[in-house]
Write an enzyme that holds these catalytic residues in place. Sequence first.
Site, PDB file in Angstrom:
ATOM      1  NE  ARG A  36      -4.247  -1.762   1.919  1.00  0.00           N
ATOM      2  CZ  ARG A  36      -5.175  -2.075   2.814  1.00  0.00           C
ATOM      3  NH1 ARG A  36      -5.013  -1.736   4.082  1.00  0.00           N
ATOM      4  NH2 ARG A  36      -6.268  -2.710   2.445  1.00  0.00           N
ATOM      5  CE  LYS A 188     -18.495 -14.472  10.768  1.00  0.00           C
ATOM      6  NZ  LYS A 188     -18.781 -13.492  11.844  1.00  0.00           N
ATOM      7  N   GLY A 346      -6.989  -8.180   1.259  1.00  0.00           N
ATOM      8  CA  GLY A 346      -5.674  -8.367   1.873  1.00  0.00           C
ATOM      9  C   GLY A 346      -5.114  -9.769   1.798  1.00  0.00           C
ATOM     10  N   GLY A 369     -12.712  -4.091   1.904  1.00  0.00           N
ATOM     11  CA  GLY A 369     -14.121  -3.741   2.011  1.00  0.00           C
ATOM     12  C   GLY A 369     -14.552  -2.761   0.941  1.00  0.00           C
TER      13      GLY A 369
END
Length: 389
Positions: A36, A188, A346, A369
């Site tokens: 990053r 999930k 990530g 996200g």
Amino acid sequence: MKLRGIENIDFRGKYVLLRDDFNVQIVDGKITDAFRIQQSMPTINALRNAGARIAICAHLGRPKGARNMAYSLAPVAEYMKIPLIPDCLDKDFMKNMADGDVVLLENVRFYPGEEANDPAFAAKLADGFDIFVNDAFAVSHRAHASTVGVAEILPSYAGKLLASEIEHLSAVMENPRRPLLSIVAGSKVSTKIGVLKALAKLSDKLIIGGALGTTFNYAMGGRVGNSLYEADQKDTALEILEYAKQNNCEVLLPLDKGVAKEFKPDAARTNKDFTEIEDDDIIIDAGEKTTQRDVAAIRSAATVIWNGTVGMAEWQPVWSYGSFAIAHAIAEQTKAGKLESIVGGGDTVAALEACGVKSDITYVSTGGGAFLEFIEGRVLPGIAILESK
């Protein structure tokens, strides 16, 4: 989507507050993955060469609005060889800056006003600066003081990295080369309902893997043993499968899994079809049949979007089999000019790095996200405020 960019802006002598995403992995005080930071350098160098006086605003981890030095950005400042300003609201350093100087402000999340997007905190953060530049795509889905609050106060622009992220993701979402294959994994279903539906509508084929795939297999009546899955998401999984069918998207669920009796890196591995999984089996990776099928799907695609490893890719070499096979297949096809590849998240990017193939991917997103929410079609507050009117 057209953003206000930094091109043709006169930065000479101007004080620029630059929001970067330096939420990097640090072990024993040393940065272990500078991806990053490296991706942020084109904007930093462009501003520096334009004569701006740059204060970089960033965060690390989740200090929960308290000054917890375990989350200090000192290792980042050391890596970048620039001064660290101990308090992000301190302005004393500004009077000593010359054109082209760069400093790093201490963790902006040391203040509760950051995540609350408190107007008073945003005003203090923006005070003394002439221009705000957001280059932190990975946090632009958050309406925080350092992404939205200061942009409401200062003339604001998108940095080169942020503009590049939006350009590449928009292109693949609006006009992808087909066939388009999406690969979504992770833990999930409940956190990825929106993105699964968005990709089911967009894609020709959709691979659902990892614990996500285990939940779908459970919904279809498969045996899952003592594994991670969401029993309460059975109806949701079936609904997504039906939605994909209605949109002519072929869903590829796991055929078999790599299982063990213990959840640990050195556990003995066995490959089992779902009909063979026993009550005490723990699913840790994609199986051999599943992986071979997934690789074949990659080789027949023209575009691939990938988010989420299909197993414990960090437990090399036994449990990284499925994820590494996908990474190598995508890289090989991309390098051969047969595939356009977009990878985000990530753990997924870490798998590319571990395989040594990250440079072969068409575009590697810095977002996790934010990457998923953009694909889902949500409005990202930190980006919406930078759109050209």
